[in-house]
Design a protein around this motif. Structure first.
Motif, PDB file in Angstrom:
ATOM      1  N   ALA A 402       0.806  -1.214  -0.054  1.00 20.83           N
ATOM      2  CA  ALA A 402       0.158   0.023  -0.048  1.00 20.83           C
ATOM      3  C   ALA A 402       0.805   1.312  -0.175  1.00 20.83           C
ATOM      4  CB  ALA A 402      -1.024  -0.046   1.232  1.00 20.83           C
ATOM      5  N   VAL A 403       1.968   1.187   0.779  1.00 25.49           N
ATOM      6  CA  VAL A 403       2.711   2.452   0.973  1.00 25.49           C
ATOM      7  C   VAL A 403       3.682   2.591  -0.447  1.00 25.49           C
ATOM      8  CG1 VAL A 403       4.594   3.594   2.373  1.00 25.49           C
ATOM      9  CG2 VAL A 403       2.735   2.342   3.448  1.00 25.49           C
ATOM     10  N   ASP A 404       4.128   1.559  -0.523  1.00 21.09           N
ATOM     11  CA  ASP A 404       5.208   1.727  -1.689  1.00 21.09           C
ATOM     12  C   ASP A 404       4.590   1.838  -3.105  1.00 21.09           C
ATOM     13  OD1 ASP A 404       7.620   1.682  -0.215  1.00 21.09           O
ATOM     14  OD2 ASP A 404       7.187  -0.531   0.081  1.00 21.09           O
ATOM     15  N   SER A 405       3.442   1.373  -3.269  1.00 21.82           N
ATOM     16  CA  SER A 405       2.548   1.563  -4.669  1.00 21.82           C
ATOM     17  C   SER A 405       2.414   3.008  -4.698  1.00 21.82           C
ATOM     18  CB  SER A 405       1.199   0.822  -4.674  1.00 21.82           C
ATOM     19  OG  SER A 405       1.630  -0.578  -4.574  1.00 21.82           O
ATOM     20  N   VAL A 406       1.865   3.922  -3.675  1.00 24.51           N
ATOM     21  CA  VAL A 406       1.839   5.305  -3.711  1.00 24.51           C
ATOM     22  C   VAL A 406       2.762   5.967  -3.812  1.00 24.51           C
ATOM     23  CG1 VAL A 406       0.949   7.136  -2.494  1.00 24.51           C
ATOM     24  CG2 VAL A 406      -0.189   4.958  -2.078  1.00 24.51           C
ATOM     25  N   MET A 407       3.925   5.815  -3.134  1.00 23.78           N
ATOM     26  CA  MET A 407       5.263   6.448  -3.335  1.00 23.78           C
ATOM     27  C   MET A 407       5.756   6.131  -4.902  1.00 23.78           C
ATOM     28  SD  MET A 407       5.004   7.893  -0.659  1.00 23.78           S
ATOM     29  CE  MET A 407       6.416   8.717  -0.518  1.00 23.78           C
ATOM     30  N   TRP A 408       5.995   5.021  -5.186  1.00 20.36           N
ATOM     31  CA  TRP A 408       6.343   4.596  -6.491  1.00 20.36           C
ATOM     32  C   TRP A 408       5.464   4.800  -7.786  1.00 20.36           C
ATOM     33  CZ3 TRP A 408      11.278   3.479  -7.845  1.00 20.36           C
ATOM     34  CH2 TRP A 408      12.438   3.486  -6.653  1.00 20.36           C
ATOM     35  N   GLN A 409       4.074   5.441  -7.537  1.00 18.80           N
ATOM     36  CA  GLN A 409       3.157   5.514  -8.413  1.00 18.80           C
ATOM     37  C   GLN A 409       2.913   4.290  -9.404  1.00 18.80           C
ATOM     38  OE1 GLN A 409       1.738   9.093  -9.158  1.00 18.80           O
ATOM     39  NE2 GLN A 409       2.227   8.457  -7.163  1.00 18.80           N
ATOM     40  N   GLY A 410       2.575   3.447  -8.694  1.00 16.05           N
ATOM     41  CA  GLY A 410       2.224   2.001  -9.395  1.00 16.05           C
ATOM     42  C   GLY A 410       2.444   1.018  -8.561  1.00 16.05           C
ATOM     43  N   PRO A 411       1.656  -0.297  -8.888  1.00 16.84           N
ATOM     44  CA  PRO A 411       1.557  -1.402  -7.950  1.00 16.84           C
ATOM     45  C   PRO A 411       3.168  -2.045  -8.221  1.00 16.84           C
ATOM     46  CG  PRO A 411       0.719  -1.678 -10.046  1.00 16.84           C
ATOM     47  CD  PRO A 411       0.977  -0.309  -9.979  1.00 16.84           C
ATOM     48  N   VAL A 412       3.641  -2.349  -6.667  1.00 17.38           N
ATOM     49  CA  VAL A 412       5.167  -2.514  -6.467  1.00 17.38           C
ATOM     50  C   VAL A 412       5.242  -3.345  -4.983  1.00 17.38           C
ATOM     51  CG1 VAL A 412       6.092  -0.431  -5.775  1.00 17.38           C
ATOM     52  CG2 VAL A 412       7.444  -2.367  -6.650  1.00 17.38           C
ATOM     53  N   TRP A 413       5.773  -4.442  -5.035  1.00 10.09           N
ATOM     54  CA  TRP A 413       6.282  -5.006  -3.725  1.00 10.09           C
ATOM     55  C   TRP A 413       7.931  -4.844  -3.782  1.00 10.09           C
ATOM     56  CZ3 TRP A 413       6.703 -10.907  -2.622  1.00 10.09           C
ATOM     57  CH2 TRP A 413       7.331 -11.244  -1.360  1.00 10.09           C
ATOM     58  N   PRO A 414       8.496  -4.028  -3.371  1.00 15.10           N
ATOM     59  CA  PRO A 414       9.974  -3.613  -3.534  1.00 15.10           C
ATOM     60  C   PRO A 414      10.912  -4.863  -3.168  1.00 15.10           C
ATOM     61  CG  PRO A 414       9.035  -1.908  -2.478  1.00 15.10           C
ATOM     62  CD  PRO A 414       7.786  -2.720  -2.637  1.00 15.10           C
ATOM     63  N   GLU A 415      10.455  -5.512  -2.118  1.00 16.50           N
ATOM     64  CA  GLU A 415      11.512  -6.518  -1.859  1.00 16.50           C
ATOM     65  C   GLU A 415      11.262  -7.946  -2.527  1.00 16.50           C
ATOM     66  OE1 GLU A 415      14.768  -7.920   0.086  1.00 16.50           O
ATOM     67  OE2 GLU A 415      13.972  -5.708   0.293  1.00 16.50           O
ATOM     68  N   GLY A 416       9.907  -7.867  -3.026  1.00 10.80           N
ATOM     69  CA  GLY A 416       9.406  -9.072  -3.863  1.00 10.80           C
ATOM     70  C   GLY A 416      10.523  -8.980  -5.148  1.00 10.80           C
ATOM     71  N   VAL A 417      10.601  -7.473  -5.636  1.00 12.25           N
ATOM     72  CA  VAL A 417      11.434  -7.382  -6.948  1.00 12.25           C
ATOM     73  C   VAL A 417      12.862  -7.609  -6.616  1.00 12.25           C
ATOM     74  CG1 VAL A 417      12.143  -5.599  -8.553  1.00 12.25           C
ATOM     75  CG2 VAL A 417       9.697  -5.586  -7.681  1.00 12.25           C
ATOM     76  N   VAL A 418      13.593  -7.344  -5.613  1.00 11.98           N
ATOM     77  CA  VAL A 418      14.668  -7.762  -5.381  1.00 11.98           C
ATOM     78  C   VAL A 418      14.970  -9.089  -5.051  1.00 11.98           C
ATOM     79  CG1 VAL A 418      16.477  -7.432  -3.438  1.00 11.98           C
ATOM     80  CG2 VAL A 418      14.922  -5.424  -3.811  1.00 11.98           C
ATOM     81  N   LEU A 419      13.970  -9.746  -4.604  1.00 11.00           N
ATOM     82  CA  LEU A 419      14.105 -11.153  -4.435  1.00 11.00           C
ATOM     83  C   LEU A 419      14.106 -11.731  -5.940  1.00 11.00           C
ATOM     84  CD1 LEU A 419      14.307 -13.706  -2.437  1.00 11.00           C
ATOM     85  CD2 LEU A 419      11.812 -13.952  -2.632  1.00 11.00           C
ATOM     86  N   TYR A 420      13.533 -11.360  -6.715  1.00 12.19           N
ATOM     87  CA  TYR A 420      13.187 -11.865  -8.092  1.00 12.19           C
ATOM     88  C   TYR A 420      14.515 -11.443  -8.953  1.00 12.19           C
ATOM     89  CZ  TYR A 420      11.701 -12.441 -13.047  1.00 12.19           C
ATOM     90  OH  TYR A 420      11.732 -12.561 -14.474  1.00 12.19           O
ATOM     91  N   PHE A 421      14.874 -10.291  -8.750  1.00  6.76           N
ATOM     92  CA  PHE A 421      16.393 -10.014  -9.449  1.00  6.76           C
ATOM     93  C   PHE A 421      17.476 -10.798  -8.867  1.00  6.76           C
ATOM     94  CE2 PHE A 421      19.908  -7.431  -9.613  1.00  6.76           C
ATOM     95  CZ  PHE A 421      20.063  -6.861 -10.745  1.00  6.76           C
ATOM     96  N   ASN A 422      17.478 -10.969  -7.516  1.00  3.69           N
ATOM     97  CA  ASN A 422      18.825 -11.814  -7.068  1.00  3.69           C
ATOM     98  C   ASN A 422      18.585 -13.262  -7.244  1.00  3.69           C
ATOM     99  OD1 ASN A 422      19.987  -9.267  -6.221  1.00  3.69           O
ATOM    100  ND2 ASN A 422      19.074  -9.187  -4.253  1.00  3.69           N
ATOM    101  N   THR A 423      17.477 -13.772  -7.147  1.00  3.45           N
ATOM    102  CA  THR A 423      17.422 -15.474  -7.368  1.00  3.45           C
ATOM    103  C   THR A 423      16.911 -15.712  -8.543  1.00  3.45           C
ATOM    104  OG1 THR A 423      15.182 -15.126  -6.384  1.00  3.45           O
ATOM    105  CG2 THR A 423      16.808 -15.523  -4.672  1.00  3.45           C
TER     106      THR A 423
END
Length: 692
Positions: A402-423
Motif C-alpha cells: 500500500a505505501v510503496d505503490s503510492v510512493m512509486w506511482q504504481g503497484p509494486v512490492w519492492p522486496e519481492g522485486v529484489v528477491l526476483y532480481f537476485n534469485t
C-alpha cells in the motif's frame, strides 16, 4: 534403612522475569544437585552432600555413625509455585556456601508470594533481602501491596528519607519512578554505545551510493511532503525499487525539527546528522533490549563484556547509523534474538517475518533454522507457527504494497522485486563474485577483530545455553555462503550473537582471576589486550573511512566559493553539475542549498559543461573552467585493507617501529580525487570543450 531427607532453609525473591530461590546448603557439588520442574510450577530440588567431608553437618542433622544415612546428607525442597515457569530455561548455580535456583517465568510480572494460595508457608522460608527489587513507580496502591507481601513496607531499603528532605514526597516518588522508567529503556551502557555512534557520525557524516535511496527518500519526505514530482527516486530509481517504510519512520521522527530550516535557524546539513543519529539511536535501543536478555541469561558481567566488545569493534556501530536496508533489518533481528532468549517464538516469527517481507528477504535464511528448531523442540505448536507466519506475512505485504505503490506511482512490492532480481534472474553476481569461504576467512575476522578468538572459549564453557543463538547463525552463514555476491553488511546482524559468545568466554575468564594460577591471569590479561588492540584498529579504520567521501567536501567548496562572491558577482541562479564519482562518494540532497536558487544536475554521460556555473568532478582540468579547490582521499581503490597490509609487510621486513611509521605515512599519503571548478569564459571553438 531408608535415607533421611532434610528440609533446607531457603530465601526467595523475584523480578518480572525470574524467581530466585537460594538454598542454605553448604559444601554441595554440581553432581549432587538434581532439579525437576514442570511448566505448571511444580518444583523439586534434591541436594546430596557427601559426609566424609562434612561430618559437622551430619552431627548437626542428628545422623548417627554407622547408619545408611551416613553415606550422604540429602536435602529436598518441594515447591508449588505461584505461577508457571519455563523448565528448559531454569538455571542451577552451586558454590561452597549455597545453591541458587534461577527459575524462568512464563509471564513477565511480579508474584505476590512464592507458592500458590492455600499452600502453607514453611517456617524455614524467608525473603531474600539482597535480591528483592522494590518497585515504587507510584505511591500506594499495588506497590504497597507488593511491599506488604514481601514484608518490606518498613524495611530500610524502602526508606526515601534522603529525597524527602530535598523534595516533597509525591514529587520525589514521581522523579524516582520516571528515572527508573527511563533507565529500563536507555541506561548507562546504551548511552556509552550512543556516544561512540555519535562520534562515528560526526567524523564520517556523509554516505555512499548504497545508502543513497533511503537517505534521499528521507530528505524528500521531510522537505517535499506530498509533492512526489520532486522526489529523487523518479529521476534515479536505482537497479531495483526499495521500500519507503524505513525513510518514512526516520522522517516522521525528525519532522518536528524541519521548521528550524524554513525559519532559517538551521542549515539543511544539520538534518543529515539528526537523521543518522535517529537511526543509530533506534539500533542502540534494540541492542539494549538484546543486552538485557543476555544479562538475565548469563549475568551482568557477561552483558558488560558484550558492550565492551561491541565498543571495540568498528563495523557494527559504524553501520548502526547508515541508512541501509541492512541496518533497518539489523534492529528488528536484534529484537527477534531478544524474544528468542525469552522463548517467545510468536514474537520471533512476527519480527523476522516483517523483516523478510519489507526490508531484507535474505533474513528468511536466518528465520528458517530458528523456527525449525522451535518446532523440533516443541517450543511452539506447528499450526500456531503457521498461523503467525501467514498473518505476519500477509499483514506486512499489505502494508508495504500500500505505501510503496503510492510512493512509486504504481503497484509494486519492492522486496519481492529484489528477491526476483537476485534469485530468479541471478544478477547479483554482476556486482562481484567472492569464493564460498569469504564470509569466514575475510568478513568475520574484520567484523569481530581480535574478539573473535574468544568465541570458541565461550562455546566451550556454555555450549548448551549459547546453542539456541549460535545454531541458527551458523546455519545462516553456511547457507548464505552459497550465494556468489557477498558483502560484509549482508551478515552484520550476526555480530551481536558472536559478541555474546565472546563475552561469555571473557566473563568466565574474568571470574577466574580471583583464583590462583598463572594461566588464568594470563587469560585475563589476554582478554584486556584483545579489547585494547581491537579498539586501536577501530580508530585506524575510522580515520581511513573519513577520507572515503571526497564528493561532499567538493560540493562544500562550491558553496564556499559562491559565498565569497560579492552581491554584484552572484548570478540569480546557480547551475551545478555533479559527476558520477562525486555523487557516489558523499553527496546527498541534504547538502544542497535552496537559497539562493541552486540547480543541481547529476546527469550522466557526455554533457556540455558550459551550461553549468560549477562542476564537481573527478577531472583535474576542464576547458573554460578554473579549478577552485581539490579534495584529497585514497585513490586507486586504496583503503584500510591496503593500508594495514602495507604496514604488516613493513613489519615483517624492518620491525614494529618502522611499521608504525609506515602506517602513519600510508594514512597521510592522500591524492586529489575530487575537484571543484568554476566557469571562467566561453571558448571560441566549442569543439575543444571536453565533456566531464
Amino acid at each position: 534403612m531408608a535415607q533421611q531427607e532434610l528440609a533446607p532453609h531457603y530465601a526467595w525473591a523475584d523480578d518480572e522475569r525470574w524467581v530466585y530461590v537460594t538454598l542454605q546448603v553448604a559444601n554441595a557439588r554440581d553432581t549432587g544437585v538434581a532439579l525437576a520442574a514442570t511448566h505448571e510450577g511444580d518444583v523439586s530440588c534434591t541436594v546430596r552432600v557427601l559426609p566424609q567431608r562434612h561430618a559437622l553437618q551430619r552431627k548437626d542433622a542428628g545422623v548417627a555413625p554407622g547408619t545408611a544415612a551416613e553415606e550422604a546428607l540429602v536435602y529436598r525442597l518441594a515447591l508449588r509455585l505461584f505461577g508457571r515457569i519455563r523448565p528448559d530455561d531454569c538455571v542451577v548455580d552451586v558454590n561452597p556456601r549455597r545453591v541458587l535456583l534461577k527459575l524462568a517465568k512464563v509471564e513477565c510480572k511480579k508474584w505476590k508470594s512464592l507458592q500458590r494460595p492455600g499452600v502453607p508457608k514453611p517456617p524455614y522460608e524467608r525473603v531474600d533481602w539482597d535480591r528483592v527489587q522494590i518497585s515504587d513507580d507510584e505511591s500506594g496502591g499495588e506497590d504497597d501491596d507488593q511491599l506488604n507481601d514481601y514484608g518490606l513496607k518498613d524495611h530500610p531499603l524502602s526508606d526515601e528519607s534522603v529525597l524527602e528532605e530535598l523534595l516533597p514526597k509525591p514529587v520525589a516518588t514521581k522523579l524516582i519512578a520516571a528515572h527508573r522508567a527511563v533507565t529500563k529503556i536507555f541506561d548507562k551502557w546504551d548511552f556509552l554505545l550512543m556516544t561512540v555512534v555519535a562520534t562515528y557520525v560526526l567524523v564520517c557524516p556523509y554516505t555512499k551510493v548504497e545508502e543513497s535511496f533511503n537517505l534521499q527518500a528521507t530528505h524528500d519526505i521531510m522537505f517535499h511532503g506530498w509533492h512526489l514530482d520532486k522526489y529523487d527516486h523518479f529521476e534515479f530509481p536505482g537497479v531495483v525499487p526499495r521500500t519507503f517504510l524505513g525513510p518514512l519512520l526516520l522522517s516522521l521522527l525528525n519532522l518536528p525539527l524541519t521548521p528550524l530550516y524554513w525559519l532559517g535557524v538551521a542549515p539543511k546539513m544539520l538534518f543529515l546528522y539528526t537523521v543518522r543519529l535517529t537511526l543509530g539511536a533506534l539500533v542502540v535501543l534494540c541492542f539494549g533490549k538484546f543486552r538485557r536478555e543476555v544479562a538475565e541469561r548469563f549475568g551482568s558481567d557477561t552483558a558488560a563484556f558484550l558492550v565492551m566488545t561491541t565498543l571495540c569493534q568498528f563495523h557494527f556501530l559504524f553501520y548502526a547509523s547508515r541508512t541501509l536496508p541492512n541496518t533497518f533489518a539489523l534492529a528488528l533481528v536484534m529484537l527477534a534474538f531478544a524474544a528468542l532468549s525469552r522463548g517467545d517464538y510468536c514474537r520471533v516469527i512476527a519480527l523476522l517475518g516483517f523483516t523478510c517481507v519489507v526490508f531484507r528477504s535474505d533474513v528468511a535464511v536466518l528465520a528458517c533454522p530458528i523456527v525449525l528448531e522451535g518446532l523440533i523442540r516443541r517450543r511452539i505448536p506447528f499450526w500456531k507457527a503457521v498461523a503467525w507466519g501467514i498473518c505476519t506475512g500477509a499483514g506486512s505485504l499489505l502494508v508495504t504494497f500500500a505505501v510503496d505503490s503510492v510512493m512509486w506511482q504504481g503497484p509494486v512490492w519492492p522486496e519481492g522485486v529484489v528477491l526476483y532480481f537476485n534469485t530468479i534472474l541471478n544478477k547479483s553476481h554482476e556486482w562481484g563474485v567472492m569464493p564460498w569461504h569469504w564470509y569466514v576467512t575475510s568478513a568475520l575476522p574484520r567484523l569481530a577483530l581480535l574478539a573473535g578468538i574468544w568465541v570458541p572459549v565461550g562455546v566451550y564453557y556454555e555450549p548448551k545455553r549459547l546453542g539456541y543463538l549460535l545454531r541458527p547463525v551458523v546455519a545462516f552463514l553456511v547457507l548464505y555462503s552459497f550465494l556468489p555476491h557477498k558483502e560484509l553488511r549482508f551478515i552484520i546482524h550476526v555480530a551481536p550473537v558472536l559478541n555474546t559468545a565472546a563475552a561469555v568466554g571473557m566473563a568466565y575468564t574474568w571470574r577466574q582471576l580471583s583464583k590462583r594460577g598463572s594461566v588464568k591471569v594470563f587469560l585475563g590479561i589476554l582478554a584486556m589486550f584483545t579489547l585494547c588492540f581491537s579498539f586501536t584498529l577501530s580508530c585506524v579504520m575510522l580515520i581511513v573511512s573519513s577520507y572515503n567521501y571526497p564528493g561532499a567536501p567538493g560540493l562544500a567548496l562550491v558553496h564556499a566559493h559562491f559565498s565569497s562572491l560579492s552581491d554584484s558577482e552572484r548570478p540569480e541562479a546557480v547551475n551545478v553539475h555533479i559527476d558520477v564519482a562525486a555523487a557516489q562518494t558523499g553527496i546527498s540532497r541534504f547538502l544542497e542549498r535552496d537559497f539562493p536558487p541552486f540547480r543541481y544536475s547529476k546527469e550522466e554521460g557526455e554533457i556540455d559543461p558550459l551550461q553549468f556555473d560549477y562542476l564537481v568532478t573527478a577531472n583535474a582540468t576542464v576547458a573554460a573552467f578554473e579549478k577552485i579547490g581539490e579534495v584529497r582521499g585514497f585513490a586507486g581503490g586504496r583503503g584500510i585493507a591496503q593500508v594495514v597490509r602495507s604496514a604488516i609487510a613493513t613489519c615483517r621486513e624492518a620491525g614494529w617501529l618502522t611499521a608504525v611509521d609506515q602506517l602513519r605515512r600510508e594514512l597521510l599519503r592522500l591524492e586529489p580525487t575530487i575537484y571543484a571548478h568554476v566557469r571562467t569564459a566561453v571558448p571560441q571553438q566549442s569543439d575543444d570543450v571536453k565533456p566531464t
